[in-house]
Design a protein around this motif. Structure first.
Motif, mmCIF file in Angstrom:
data_model
loop_
_atom_site.group_PDB
_atom_site.id
_atom_site.type_symbol
_atom_site.label_atom_id
_atom_site.label_comp_id
_atom_site.label_asym_id
_atom_site.label_seq_id
_atom_site.Cartn_x
_atom_site.Cartn_y
_atom_site.Cartn_z
ATOM 1 N N TYR A 1 -0.233 21.051 8.713
ATOM 2 C CA TYR A 1 0.487 19.781 8.820
ATOM 3 C C TYR A 1 0.962 19.329 7.434
ATOM 4 O O TYR A 1 2.131 18.997 7.222
ATOM 5 N N PHE A 2 0.037 19.318 6.463
ATOM 6 C CA PHE A 2 0.366 18.835 5.117
ATOM 7 C C PHE A 2 1.258 19.838 4.377
ATOM 8 O O PHE A 2 2.147 19.442 3.633
ATOM 9 N N LYS B 1 -0.136 11.166 15.612
ATOM 10 C CA LYS B 1 1.067 10.308 15.628
ATOM 11 C C LYS B 1 0.774 8.906 16.152
ATOM 12 O O LYS B 1 1.476 7.953 15.824
ATOM 13 N N ASN C 1 -0.615 12.541 -4.906
ATOM 14 C CA ASN C 1 0.260 11.867 -5.870
ATOM 15 C C ASN C 1 -0.581 11.242 -6.985
ATOM 16 O O ASN C 1 -1.820 11.379 -6.998
ATOM 17 N N VAL C 2 0.065 10.532 -7.892
ATOM 18 C CA VAL C 2 -0.605 10.002 -9.090
ATOM 19 C C VAL C 2 -1.816 9.134 -8.740
ATOM 20 O O VAL C 2 -2.789 9.070 -9.482
ATOM 21 N N ASP C 3 -1.732 8.477 -7.564
ATOM 22 C CA ASP C 3 -2.796 7.533 -7.223
ATOM 23 C C ASP C 3 -4.044 8.195 -6.681
ATOM 24 O O ASP C 3 -5.066 7.538 -6.488
ATOM 25 N N LYS D 1 4.875 19.552 5.861
ATOM 26 C CA LYS D 1 5.544 18.303 5.485
ATOM 27 C C LYS D 1 5.589 18.110 3.962
ATOM 28 O O LYS D 1 6.045 17.078 3.473
ATOM 29 N N ALA E 1 -5.121 11.377 10.279
ATOM 30 C CA ALA E 1 -3.862 11.357 9.517
ATOM 31 C C ALA E 1 -2.764 12.123 10.249
ATOM 32 O O ALA E 1 -1.577 11.795 10.131
ATOM 33 N N ARG F 1 -2.886 6.928 7.360
ATOM 34 C CA ARG F 1 -2.307 7.983 6.520
ATOM 35 C C ARG F 1 -3.299 8.317 5.425
ATOM 36 O O ARG F 1 -4.072 7.445 5.019
ATOM 37 N N LEU F 2 -3.254 9.527 4.941
ATOM 38 C CA LEU F 2 -4.100 9.877 3.798
ATOM 39 C C LEU F 2 -3.516 9.199 2.582
ATOM 40 O O LEU F 2 -2.433 9.573 2.109
ATOM 41 N N GLY G 1 -2.774 8.266 -1.193
ATOM 42 C CA GLY G 1 -2.759 9.157 -2.360
ATOM 43 C C GLY G 1 -2.123 10.500 -2.054
ATOM 44 O O GLY G 1 -2.131 11.397 -2.882
ATOM 45 N N PHE G 2 -1.569 10.637 -0.836
ATOM 46 C CA PHE G 2 -0.870 11.880 -0.466
ATOM 47 C C PHE G 2 0.562 11.568 -0.096
ATOM 48 O O PHE G 2 0.845 10.566 0.548
ATOM 49 N N GLY G 3 1.463 12.455 -0.484
ATOM 50 C CA GLY G 3 2.866 12.322 -0.098
ATOM 51 C C GLY G 3 3.657 11.536 -1.121
ATOM 52 O O GLY G 3 3.112 10.719 -1.876
ATOM 53 N N HIS G 4 4.934 11.817 -1.173
ATOM 54 C CA HIS G 4 5.818 11.090 -2.073
ATOM 55 C C HIS G 4 7.248 11.231 -1.584
ATOM 56 O O HIS G 4 7.624 12.285 -1.079
ATOM 57 N N ARG G 5 8.029 10.185 -1.731
ATOM 58 C CA ARG G 5 9.424 10.230 -1.288
ATOM 59 C C ARG G 5 10.199 11.324 -2.029
ATOM 60 O O ARG G 5 11.051 11.999 -1.462
ATOM 61 N N PRO H 1 0.796 -1.237 0.000
ATOM 62 C CA PRO H 1 0.000 0.000 0.000
ATOM 63 C C PRO H 1 0.824 1.281 0.000
ATOM 64 O O PRO H 1 0.303 2.337 -0.339
HETATM 65 N N1 CMC Z 1 -0.675 11.100 5.486
HETATM 66 C C1 CMC Z 1 -0.264 11.629 6.662
HETATM 67 N N2 CMC Z 1 1.018 11.865 6.994
HETATM 68 C C2 CMC Z 1 1.948 11.539 6.097
HETATM 69 C C3 CMC Z 1 1.620 10.971 4.829
HETATM 70 C C4 CMC Z 1 0.258 10.769 4.542
HETATM 71 N N3 CMC Z 1 -0.120 10.232 3.364
HETATM 72 N N4 CMC Z 1 2.760 10.748 4.124
HETATM 73 C C5 CMC Z 1 3.774 11.127 4.907
HETATM 74 N N5 CMC Z 1 3.286 11.614 6.094
HETATM 75 C C6 CMC Z 1 4.092 12.177 7.186
HETATM 76 C C7 CMC Z 1 4.775 11.086 7.984
HETATM 77 O O1 CMC Z 1 4.002 10.661 9.088
HETATM 78 C C8 CMC Z 1 6.057 11.775 8.414
HETATM 79 O O2 CMC Z 1 5.755 12.581 9.512
HETATM 80 P P1 CMC Z 1 6.883 12.828 10.670
HETATM 81 O O3 CMC Z 1 8.028 13.487 9.974
HETATM 82 O O4 CMC Z 1 6.182 13.690 11.645
HETATM 83 O O5 CMC Z 1 7.220 11.482 11.191
HETATM 84 C C9 CMC Z 1 6.394 12.693 7.235
HETATM 85 O O6 CMC Z 1 5.135 12.949 6.587
HETATM 86 C C10 CMC Z 1 7.354 12.073 6.217
HETATM 87 O O7 CMC Z 1 6.846 10.805 5.863
HETATM 88 P P2 CMC Z 1 7.749 9.544 5.522
HETATM 89 O O8 CMC Z 1 6.956 8.298 5.704
HETATM 90 O O9 CMC Z 1 9.053 9.655 6.265
HETATM 91 O O10 CMC Z 1 8.024 9.814 4.001
HETATM 92 P P3 CMC Z 1 8.478 8.745 2.941
HETATM 93 O O11 CMC Z 1 9.188 9.497 1.888
HETATM 94 O O12 CMC Z 1 9.212 7.620 3.593
HETATM 95 O O13 CMC Z 1 7.093 8.135 2.407
HETATM 96 C C11 CMC Z 1 5.192 7.652 1.131
HETATM 97 C C12 CMC Z 1 6.521 8.406 1.185
HETATM 98 C C13 CMC Z 1 4.632 7.752 -0.293
HETATM 99 C C14 CMC Z 1 5.416 6.169 1.430
HETATM 100 C C15 CMC Z 1 4.211 8.274 2.154
HETATM 101 O O14 CMC Z 1 3.986 9.633 1.865
HETATM 102 C C16 CMC Z 1 2.877 7.519 2.231
HETATM 103 O O15 CMC Z 1 2.780 6.511 2.955
HETATM 104 N N6 CMC Z 1 1.828 7.982 1.466
HETATM 105 C C17 CMC Z 1 0.582 7.295 1.404
HETATM 106 C C18 CMC Z 1 0.692 6.124 0.447
HETATM 107 C C19 CMC Z 1 0.711 6.561 -1.009
HETATM 108 O O16 CMC Z 1 -0.115 7.357 -1.450
HETATM 109 N N7 CMC Z 1 1.645 5.972 -1.794
HETATM 110 C C20 CMC Z 1 1.720 6.205 -3.228
HETATM 111 C C21 CMC Z 1 2.994 6.862 -3.651
HETATM 112 S S1 CMC Z 1 2.921 7.392 -5.377
HETATM 113 C C22 CMC Z 1 2.804 5.953 -6.278
HETATM 114 C C23 CMC Z 1 4.009 5.092 -6.175
HETATM 115 O O17 CMC Z 1 5.138 5.591 -6.312
HETATM 116 O O18 CMC Z 1 3.851 3.881 -5.993
#
Ligand code: CMC
Length: 430
Positions: free
Chosen positions: A354-355, A296, A363-365, A358, A293, A301-302, A304-308, A264
């Protein structure tokens, strides 16, 4: 001109010079390949947030600018002006094809779409309610048992045939996994319709009646494939590269990529996102989910939000959002409740500190699930569709890696935190 700059590292008073390499675009890298031999220490980077693992000339992402380039061409131009098979050619071979070359490539892919008839029996071994991703991991891995004549990775022609087979057969396999899961007969591919239309037909046609592919839907399908085609060294691509670094055959390596994509946090997010939007159900429940979301202590998590990498916006999401509006409009799906929730959730999250702090953007999804739902796909097919599209990215990266004379087996090191040497204790003495 060779790069002569170095980075200086001092350990316990001894100074080491590490070469710096400059890419054609993006940040410089410090080359640490000789670090252990010279200094006796490793670097430590779980999640590879600061580590480049290979040289690659396929895809470039500037996460701050929200830029995604395939062989130099921006994704929005490719999504609007090109089509999936042309992008496949570009990713595989490095240049846009001329008309005759494209026609030949499309012919080759179209004429590899059928799978070995014996593979049908393989499908029937799965439980009828299997998730299509489970079936795909198994069936794609099993391709190595059916296509022996394209598993010799030292032969460039066999590598090319394997690449074509994978790009051509993945839609057939994904559609068959779907048909099997709903108890309908398999639909064979046709050579007179294009890649996306063929996929829709294999998923939605039944032998009892004629099926006409709606050109609007096949265009939307093609755009989804194009937007997911490659994304440089993401988790599943790195998995394919790691598996391939041992010399494993391409079908086994792509099966490994599919397994990684399923999670996921990666390709599984499109399914998770639509399920989340449905669970929210109406805009007035959005604050509750936003609070969860941000909490802590809550793993939610939301989706479809966030990207590495993208810390400004995901350029694929922009095109996908326009596509969602277009498809729903053309299908006459007015006031789609999931779309209403998605739009409001996006608005609220983009204004929430918050969003914003951070740098979490859709994201695309975030929008792809809405389009796939409108086309008629169940959520269980969202990630298989991502896998169909990403196959060309995996295959292009695999081809690039195998042809690289610097290829080495991937073997990360570790920071050991376990027990040190101790003697075995007989069972009666524990
Ligand atoms: N909702 C709430 N908080 C979030 C989210 C979210 N979707 N994404 C990141 N954060 C917070 C996270 O809790 C952390 O907070 P803190 O610094 O206070 O601990 C901070 O933002 C950084 O998050 P991270 O997990 O260290 O970042 P990451 O680069 O390791 O993770 C991610 C990237 C895509 C895995 C993550 O944003 C996530 O789980 N998103 C939801 C799943 C998602 O939509 N994935 C699809 C990615 S695009 C398609 C693909 O490439 O496959």
């Amino acid at each position: 001109m060779a790069d002569t700059r170095t980075a200086t590292l001092t350990i316990d008073g001894t100074t080491y010079e590490l070469p710096i390499r400059s890419p054609t675009a993006g940040p410089d890298v410090i080359d640490i390949t000789k670090l252990y031999a010279q200094t006796g220490v490793f670097t430590h980077d779980p999640g590879f947030t600061s580590t480049s693992s290979c040289d690659s000339s396929i895809t470039f992402i500037d996460g701050d600018k929200g830029e995604l380039l395939h062989r130099g061409y921006p994704i929005d131009q490719l999504a609007m002006k090109s089509h999936f098979l042309e992008v496949c050619y570009l990713l595989l071979y490095g240049e846009l094809p001329d008309a005759a070359t494209l026609e030949e490539f499309e012919f080759t892919i179209t004429h590899h779409t059928m799978i070995h008839e014996q593979m049908h029996n393989f499908f029937r071994g799965f439980r009828r309610d299997a998730h299509p991703m489970a079936t795909m991991v198994g069936v794609v891995g099993a391709m190595s048992a059916f296509y022996h004549d394209s598993t010799d990775i030292t032969d460039p022609r066999q590598r090319e045939i394997a690449s074509h087979r994978l790009i051509a057969k993945l839609p057939t396999i994904a559609a068959m996994a779907y048909k099997y899961s709903i108890g309908q007969p398999f639909v064979y591919p046709r050579n007179d319709i294009d890649y996306a239309a063929n996929f829709l037909r294999m998923c939605f046609a039944v032998p009892a009646e004629e099926y006409k592919v709606d050109p609007i839907l096949s265009r939307a399908m093609d755009r989804i494939f194009t937007l997911h085609a490659d994304h440089e060294q993401n988790a599943s691509t790195s998995t394919v590269r790691l598996a391939a670094s041992s010399g494993a055959n391409p079908f086994a390596c792509i099966a490994a990529g599919i397994a990684c994509l399923w999670g996921p946090a990666h390709g599984g997010a499109n399914q998770a996102c639509l399920e989340m939007l449905r669970e929210i159900g109406s805009p007035n429940r959005i604050p509750e989910f936003i609070e969860r979301a941000k909490d802590k202590d809550d793993p939610f998590r939301l989706m479809g939000f966030g990207h590495r990498v993208y810390k400004n916006f995901d350029p694929r999401a922009k095109v996908m959002k326009e596509s969602a509006d277009e498809v729903l409009d053309l299908l006459g799906v007015d006031n789609n409740p999931t779309l209403q929730v998605a739009k409001e959730l996006e608005r609220v999250a983009l204004e929430d500190p918050y969003f914003v702090e951070k740098k979490l953007y859709p994201n695309v999804d975030f929008y792809s699930g809405i389009i796939l739902d409108a086309i008629g796909f169940p959520t269980s097919m969202f990630t298989p569709i991502f896998a169909v599209a990403r196959t060309v990215g995996w295959v292009s990266q695999w081809k690039e890696m195998i042809a690289d004379p610097a290829l080495k087996i991937g073997r990360p090191r570790q920071l050991y935190t376990g027990e040190t040497l101790r003697d075995y204790v007989e069972i009666e003495d524990r």
